[in-house]
Design an enzyme around this catalytic site. Structure first.
Site, PDB file in Angstrom:
ATOM      1  N   HIS A  68      -3.899   8.590  -4.080  1.00 41.88           N
ATOM      2  CA  HIS A  68      -4.074   7.740  -5.276  1.00 41.88           C
ATOM      3  C   HIS A  68      -5.511   7.215  -5.345  1.00 41.88           C
ATOM      4  O   HIS A  68      -5.829   6.199  -4.725  1.00 41.88           O
ATOM      5  CB  HIS A  68      -3.087   6.584  -5.194  1.00 41.88           C
ATOM      6  CG  HIS A  68      -2.844   5.883  -6.509  1.00 41.88           C
ATOM      7  ND1 HIS A  68      -2.247   6.503  -7.587  1.00 41.88           N
ATOM      8  CD2 HIS A  68      -3.110   4.630  -6.921  1.00 41.88           C
ATOM      9  CE1 HIS A  68      -2.160   5.647  -8.598  1.00 41.88           C
ATOM     10  NE2 HIS A  68      -2.678   4.507  -8.215  1.00 41.88           N
TER      11      HIS A  68
ATOM     12  N   TYR B 244      -2.068  -9.006   6.617  1.00 39.56           N
ATOM     13  CA  TYR B 244      -1.083  -9.877   7.283  1.00 39.56           C
ATOM     14  C   TYR B 244       0.353  -9.405   7.098  1.00 39.56           C
ATOM     15  O   TYR B 244       1.221  -9.777   7.856  1.00 39.56           O
ATOM     16  CB  TYR B 244      -1.172 -11.307   6.723  1.00 39.56           C
ATOM     17  CG  TYR B 244      -2.528 -11.948   6.887  1.00 39.56           C
ATOM     18  CD1 TYR B 244      -3.076 -12.130   8.150  1.00 39.56           C
ATOM     19  CD2 TYR B 244      -3.253 -12.361   5.783  1.00 39.56           C
ATOM     20  CE1 TYR B 244      -4.324 -12.709   8.300  1.00 39.56           C
ATOM     21  CE2 TYR B 244      -4.498 -12.947   5.919  1.00 39.56           C
ATOM     22  CZ  TYR B 244      -5.034 -13.112   7.181  1.00 39.56           C
ATOM     23  OH  TYR B 244      -6.257 -13.686   7.338  1.00 39.56           O
TER      24      TYR B 244
ATOM     25  N   ARG C 275      -0.079   7.064 -15.344  1.00 39.29           N
ATOM     26  CA  ARG C 275      -0.206   5.656 -15.007  1.00 39.29           C
ATOM     27  C   ARG C 275       0.919   4.792 -15.539  1.00 39.29           C
ATOM     28  O   ARG C 275       1.600   4.114 -14.780  1.00 39.29           O
ATOM     29  CB  ARG C 275      -1.549   5.130 -15.527  1.00 39.29           C
ATOM     30  CG  ARG C 275      -1.886   3.767 -14.942  1.00 39.29           C
ATOM     31  CD  ARG C 275      -3.161   3.212 -15.486  1.00 39.29           C
ATOM     32  NE  ARG C 275      -4.265   4.151 -15.377  1.00 39.29           N
ATOM     33  CZ  ARG C 275      -5.455   3.929 -15.912  1.00 39.29           C
ATOM     34  NH1 ARG C 275      -5.673   2.830 -16.591  1.00 39.29           N
ATOM     35  NH2 ARG C 275      -6.416   4.797 -15.798  1.00 39.29           N
TER      36      ARG C 275
END
Length: 750
Positions: A86, A130, A40
């Site tokens: 993931h 978007y 991570r």
């Protein structure tokens, strides 16, 4: 039948295993820490990526989002990354994707975004449904050769698919784009750098493997932030940071002065430090302005469009622009520190703090490994193709026989293999040949391809056999990257500059941060302090707590430093702007400074660096100290006069003239030259006058030429000339004689 809810053993306690809590916690916490470090928070030194970024780039490659293709919705990319690679929240993946597209966050963006991807004011990107994205050329460089067995693949979290454990990384991404992350027990923080400089340093390191970090820093000057700015660190501290892998860089905003005509001017900030949100910076500065912490500044305006333009309006045209900026650098984020902590996964496995040289060396070793693996992969491909081409040639030489076997035999493959000693692969290739390939010209084409591949094969074999050739190839690859991102290109030119911080007196800055106003400082007998606005001439109207009264009052400016002298021989320094206002009774001195309970204030006055002070204790010891030596920088104060109980410090007065007149409680007076008192910075002092009992009552310094003056209770002034004082003039530490006639009954000089 569903799962049985009854624990094994029918519910009795036989199957409960006792576990040592300490051991269990240690094991589980260690497992969590390791997973955070590895999967991570820390980037891999080879491709400079954390797993989430690597998975995003890999998924975009699988979706064929190349720089020359169309865009895809970010929701599509995030879905692909989350579903296949993931197993974390979609928002965390989208945030990582957005950051890779922001040209103010990442020096060389890996993602080409279309739509609202946030801005430097700290506004968020639009929702992922978007926005659209595709890869940039940098991503393509990082992936170069991934299909040619350049890196290892490992199973994904559900073992349905495979993902690369590291990217081939033909771009020096770790240092070029930087990284930051917090794991368990360790963190990383790497600023962005200039890719062309990194390539130069890497090329130098290939030629001179023993090069020092000092030599590499001649190529890699320092960080190169996407937002520009100016680094004001010394070369020595930058070098040390790169040698140890730990340090920090002071980054300042870039500004210039704009003339407004008729002698007025504005300052304009065009670049701000990396990682600072512009809107927040302006908001904080405006708050300081409202709180009157920036007296040199009149107003701050944001006139930014695509580029940054913050306008600073000075209080008046006489303000020094340098001083104004220094006060802003001190109080606002126009100057910030960027930490360097090159804690990365060395060889993809071990967290380690590396120096600049180590990072470059590991990247170069990775590039070499990728080159060797790609070459071996290509060699295997060539060998397979040459085998097939050899079969084709045999087929062409015996084409009629081949056609006959295929038409007439039941097992044509076996017959052909036996007849011409073909391998299985060759026989399969011949059987799969199309009829249209049986043209006359085809044999020539096959021979040409065979010769070409044979030449390439010998080239690759030579490359694999020679380390020098491998490094030469890597140099050529790095040279290409340097060309693409060279200083003359728009993306490659250096944005962050270097400069020495101007030498500015800290006292000047401190003064510049306080608004200058007249105040009257009031000290009460019990040690309560306050500052009243304006210079008051009449202090009789002041109110105090019951049992308290006025000890002293004097005029000052808010920019002044006040010195307090206590009976314990300590000096404390307080800024006049720090004192509570005139409403109420002020604050006790012990809240403002750490003063011992058994001590009282002897006197307080405005600091004047040019003066010298005479300190005297009750038992008649004293010495002279320059006023600059008594200023204390902490609440604890500064011990200057050493006194042991029952003795205590009694007086502190500025030195004037050339003689001292001292009067004891026994009303004996002694006059002696000031030069007999030593000048010290700390100590007990020397005996000024001798007493059988009692101590000093009053003391005065004066010029012998002008005579000694005093005032009686009726405010009449008496002056004794040199001749009249002859019988009192003696040496220091004498007992003195009874005071002259007309001396005030109080025993004080008035």
């Amino acid at each position: 039948m569903g799962k049985s809810l009854v624990p094994p053993g029918g519910g009795d306690d036989d199957n409960i295993e006792p576990v040592d809590l300490k051991k269990a916690l240690e094991e589980r916490y260690l497992a969590y820490a390791l997973s955070t470090i590895m999967n991570r928070a820390l980037p891999d030194v080879r491709d400079g990526l954390k797993p989430v970024h690597r998975r995003i780039v890999h998924a975009m490659r699988l979706l064929r989002l190349n720089p020359d293709q169309g865009f895809a919705k970010c929701a599509r990319i995030v879905g692909e990354v989350m579903g296949k690679f993931h197993p974390h929240g979609d928002q965390s993946i989208y945030d990582a994707l957005v950051r890779l597209a922001q040209d103010f966050s990442v020096r060389y963006p890996l993602v080409d975004g279309q739509g609202n991807f946030g801005n430097i004011d700290g506004d968020n990107a639009a929702a992922m449904r978007y926005t659209e994205a595709r890869m940039t050329d940098v991503s393509v460089l990082l992936l170069e050769g991934i299909t040619e067995d350049a890196v290892d693949f490992r199973p994904t979290y559900n073992e349905e698919d495979e993902e690369p454990s590291v990217l081939p990384g033909a771009f020096p991404n770790l240092l070029a784009n930087g990284s930051s992350g917090i794991a368990v027990g360790m963190a990383t923080s790497i600023p962005p750098h200039n890719a062309a400089e990194l390539c130069d340093a890497a090329l130098h390191l290939i030629e001179n493997p023993g090069a020092t970090v000092a030599r590499l820093v001649e190529f890699v000057q320092g960080p190169d932030f996407p937002t520009g700015g100016i680094i004001v660190d010394s070369r020595a501290s930058i070098l040390e940071a790169y040698e140890t892998g730990r340090g920090s860089f002071r980054v300042r905003a870039k500004w210039h002065q704009e003339d407004q005509g008729r002698g007025t001017w504005h300052l304009v900030v065009t670049e701000i430090p990396y990682g600072v949100q512009k809107a927040r910076l302006i908001e904080k500065t405006a708050e300081l302005l409202m709180a009157r912490k920036l007296p040199l500044l009149e107003d701050i305006r944001d006139e930014s469009a695509e580029d940054i333009r913050i306008v600073l309006v000075p209080k008046s045209r006489s303000v020094d622009p340098g001083l104004l900026m220094e006060s802003l650098f001190k109080l606002t984020e126009l100057e910030s520190r960027f930490p360097l902590n090159m804690n990365v996964l060395s060889r993809g496995k071990v967290p380690n703090v590396l120096s600049l040289k180590d990072v470059l060396r590991e990247w170069l070793e990775h590039r070499r490994e990728v080159l060797v693996r790609r070459s071996r992969h290509r060699l295997g491909e060539i060998e397979r193709r040459l085998e097939i081409l050899g079969g084709y040639l045999i087929a062409y030489l015996n084409i009629d026989e081949v056609i006959r076997i295929i038409r007439e035999e039941d097992e044509p493959k076996q017959v052909m293999m036996a007849r011409w000693d073909l391998t299985d692969t060759q026989a399969e290739a011949i059987l799969n040949m199309r009829l249209r390939a049986l043209r006359k010209l085809e044999e020539f084409e096959i021979r040409k391809e065979f010769d070409g591949l044979s030449a390439e094969k010998s080239q690759i074999e030579a490359l694999l056999a020679s380390e020098a050739k491998q490094w030469a190839t890597i140099k050529w690859e790095i040279g290409k990257v340097r060309e693409e991102y060279g200083p003359e290109t728009d993306i490659g030119r250096r944005r962050t500059e270097f400069a020495d911080a101007p030498e500015v007196d800290l006292d000047d800055i401190a003064q510049a941060m306080i608004e200058r106003e007249p105040v009257t400082i009031v000290v009460s007998e019990k040690g309560w302090l306050r500052a009243l606005k304006g210079h008051l001439s009449d202090t009789s109207a002041l109110s105090f707590k019951e049992g308290d009264a006025l000890k002293l009052a004097f005029h000052a400016q808010t920019t002044d430093k006040l010195l307090l002298f206590t009976t314990g021989g300590k000096f404390y320094t307080i800024g006049a702007d720090r004192l509570p206002g005139g409403r109420g009774h002020g604050e006790p001195v012990r809240i403002i400074v750490d003063m011992e309970n058994d001590q009282d204030i002897v006197t307080a006055f405005v600091h004047d660096a040019g003066r010298k002070l005479l300190l005297v204790s009750h038992q008649g010891n004293g010495f002279v100290v320059p006023e600059t030596e008594v200023v204390a920088n902490t609440r604890k104060g500064r011990q200057v006069m050493n006194v042991k109980t029952p003795d205590e410090a009694r007086m502190c007065l500025p030195v004037e003239g050339d003689h001292v007149a001292i009067v004891g409680e026994n009303r004996k007076m002694l006059v002696f030259p000031l030069s007999e008192i030593p000048e010290m910075t700390r100590g007990k002092g020397v005996r000024l006058q001798k007493y059988k009992d009692g101590g000093v009552l009053d003391l005065k310094t004066f010029a012998l030429e002008s005579g000694l003056s005093w005032q009686d209770s009726a405010d009449r002034t008496f002056v004794r000339t040199r001749e009249e004082l002859l019988e009192w003039i003696g040496n220091r530490a004498a007992a003195g004689r009874m005071v002259p006639k007309g001396f005030p009954r109080t025993g004080k000089f008035g």
